[in-house]
Design an enzyme around this catalytic site. Sequence first.
Site, short mmCIF file in Angstrom:
data_model
loop_
_atom_site.label_atom_id
_atom_site.label_comp_id
_atom_site.label_asym_id
_atom_site.label_seq_id
_atom_site.Cartn_x
_atom_site.Cartn_y
_atom_site.Cartn_z
N ASP A 170 -8.71 30.36 -39.39
CA ASP A 170 -8.43 29.86 -38.05
C ASP A 170 -9.62 30.19 -37.16
OD1 ASP A 170 -5.81 28.72 -36.62
OD2 ASP A 170 -7.02 29.82 -35.18
N TYR A 197 -9.01 30.75 -25.10
CA TYR A 197 -7.89 31.54 -25.63
C TYR A 197 -7.97 33.01 -25.20
CZ TYR A 197 -6.30 27.64 -28.47
OH TYR A 197 -5.81 26.43 -28.88
N ARG A 213 -7.73 19.69 -40.27
CA ARG A 213 -6.45 20.40 -40.47
C ARG A 213 -5.69 19.90 -41.71
NH1 ARG A 213 -5.37 23.03 -35.62
NH2 ARG A 213 -4.08 24.33 -36.90
N ARG A 260 2.95 29.78 -48.02
CA ARG A 260 3.09 30.44 -46.72
C ARG A 260 4.41 31.24 -46.66
NH1 ARG A 260 4.58 31.38 -42.11
NH2 ARG A 260 4.18 30.25 -40.20
N ARG A 266 -0.21 22.81 -42.67
CA ARG A 266 0.41 21.80 -41.80
C ARG A 266 1.30 20.81 -42.54
NH1 ARG A 266 -2.67 19.79 -36.40
NH2 ARG A 266 -1.96 21.50 -35.12
O1 CP3 Z 1 -8.28 22.22 -41.67
C1 CP3 Z 1 -7.55 23.16 -41.95
O2 CP3 Z 1 -6.34 23.03 -42.09
C2 CP3 Z 1 -8.18 24.51 -42.17
C3 CP3 Z 1 -7.58 25.56 -41.43
C4 CP3 Z 1 -7.53 25.53 -39.92
C5 CP3 Z 1 -6.44 26.12 -39.21
N1 CP3 Z 1 -6.76 26.14 -37.89
C6 CP3 Z 1 -5.21 26.64 -39.85
C7 CP3 Z 1 -3.99 26.82 -39.03
C8 CP3 Z 1 -8.47 25.11 -38.97
C9 CP3 Z 1 -9.76 24.35 -39.17
C10 CP3 Z 1 -7.97 25.51 -37.69
C11 CP3 Z 1 -8.72 25.31 -36.44
C12 CP3 Z 1 -8.08 25.58 -35.15
N2 CP3 Z 1 -7.15 26.54 -34.85
C13 CP3 Z 1 -8.40 24.89 -33.97
C14 CP3 Z 1 -9.45 23.82 -33.84
C15 CP3 Z 1 -8.98 22.51 -34.31
C16 CP3 Z 1 -8.02 21.82 -33.40
O3 CP3 Z 1 -6.91 21.54 -33.88
O4 CP3 Z 1 -8.34 21.53 -32.26
C17 CP3 Z 1 -7.60 25.44 -32.94
C18 CP3 Z 1 -7.59 25.01 -31.50
C19 CP3 Z 1 -6.83 26.49 -33.51
C20 CP3 Z 1 -5.87 27.42 -32.83
C21 CP3 Z 1 -4.52 27.34 -33.40
N3 CP3 Z 1 -4.16 27.82 -34.64
C22 CP3 Z 1 -3.34 26.81 -32.81
C23 CP3 Z 1 -3.29 26.18 -31.43
C24 CP3 Z 1 -2.29 26.96 -33.73
C25 CP3 Z 1 -0.83 26.61 -33.53
C26 CP3 Z 1 -0.58 25.16 -33.74
C27 CP3 Z 1 -0.76 24.67 -35.18
O5 CP3 Z 1 -1.82 24.21 -35.50
O6 CP3 Z 1 0.18 24.79 -35.98
C28 CP3 Z 1 -2.83 27.55 -34.88
C29 CP3 Z 1 -2.08 27.88 -36.10
C30 CP3 Z 1 -2.59 27.37 -37.39
N4 CP3 Z 1 -3.88 27.34 -37.78
C31 CP3 Z 1 -1.78 26.88 -38.45
C32 CP3 Z 1 -2.66 26.53 -39.49
C33 CP3 Z 1 -2.29 25.98 -40.84
C34 CP3 Z 1 -0.25 26.81 -38.45
C35 CP3 Z 1 0.30 28.17 -38.75
C36 CP3 Z 1 1.47 28.14 -39.69
O7 CP3 Z 1 1.29 27.89 -40.89
O8 CP3 Z 1 2.56 28.42 -39.19
#
Ligand code: CP3
Length: 346
Positions: free
Chosen positions: A76, A153, A26, A39, A30
């Site tokens: 994602d 999910y 991640r 964003r 973030r």
């Molecule tokens: O490494 C990276 O940053 C690449 C991009 C990436 C995202 N999600 C971007 C994202 C990756 C590899 C993921 C994987 C992901 N997404 C997982 C597996 C990894 C883990 O953390 O266990 C899971 C379970 C998700 C599902 C998901 N997406 C959730 C639960 C959320 C909300 C919580 C959070 O992470 O903020 C997301 C949103 C998400 N995915 C964001 C990002 C940058 C935040 C969205 C924003 O910018 O508002």
Amino acid sequence: MELKNDLLLRAARGEKTERTPVWLMRQAGRILPEYRAVRNSLRDFIELVKTPERAAEVTIQPVDILGVDAAIIFSDILVIPEAMGCLYEMQEKKGPYFPKTVATEQDLNTLKVADAESDLGYVLEAIRITKKELNGRVPLIGFAGAPFTIFCYMVEGSGSKTFSKARKMLYTQPELAHQLLQMITDSTIAYLQAQVKAGADLLQVFDSWAGILGPEQYREFSLSYIRQICEALDGQVPLTVFAKGAWFALKEMSALPCQTIGLDWHMDPEECRKWVGTDKTLQGNMDPCVLYGNAKEVAGATRRMLEQFGPHRHIANLGHGVYPDTDPEMVKVFIETVKEYSSKMR
Ligand code: CP3
């Protein structure tokens, strides 16, 4: 295109390296203000994911700003349910939400196996642009969720501490669960193969919710589908399986045709090495909360982690994704410590 820094790939393949490669789960998005700026210039997260030029831009930010040894494509794991016909929303501060979930055979019949090119072409295009813009600086990691985590999910409809609705289906409608898991698996295999064709140098499968199952159910409802993915991709690019909380399955995971196993911070690296044997690379596993400490504490914990894994067959990372309120300066301390200290360990 020849890679200038292929430490990650060599470590995954088990070759000796001058130092331990490092990246963070991640890392894209973030934590970086530079990500927030991109964003905020778009409508929302999903629009960013679907705009390949901008997705490529935020993919490369951590390489430029943090100095990691790999980029991971900005996307994602939830693009797969969407491509199958189960749309999601990303609710600010709350996370993903699915207005339509899978509860019955009829629900399943409204879904399809995703077509990588036509349904997920925007991710493939982001990979192609990123590869071009990276210009061989570091490898690009492609990824997908493990079928069980995606299933969670699609059945639950949102995040959850227990995923009891999803786990209920494993007991009350196991056949339906298997049908859905197989559709997700078929979609994911085609998607990951297309990512390799588009330029991904290494793939990671995220089984973020592995730890909510017991060993028997994990074998039946998760590992068997991860195995299909590993077998379908075997021999193409190195593959990493990260199953959070699945310490109980490590021994079985060591038999998968994958190169690297990701560890979370509940797992002791030396114990895991005994269970996994010497044929696999291990990735991980510092507690992301260590990064809330000061520079001295972060450097100390990083050195201890490196000592525990030893100099070879290790890819340094956190034990889960970096938390959103982490100070990027402490991430830099983590990365710099891996680079310096692991060079001296040889
Ligand atoms: O490494 C990276 O940053 C690449 C991009 C990436 C995202 N999600 C971007 C994202 C990756 C590899 C993921 C994987 C992901 N997404 C997982 C597996 C990894 C883990 O953390 O266990 C899971 C379970 C998700 C599902 C998901 N997406 C959730 C639960 C959320 C909300 C919580 C959070 O992470 O903020 C997301 C949103 C998400 N995915 C964001 C990002 C940058 C935040 C969205 C924003 O910018 O508002």
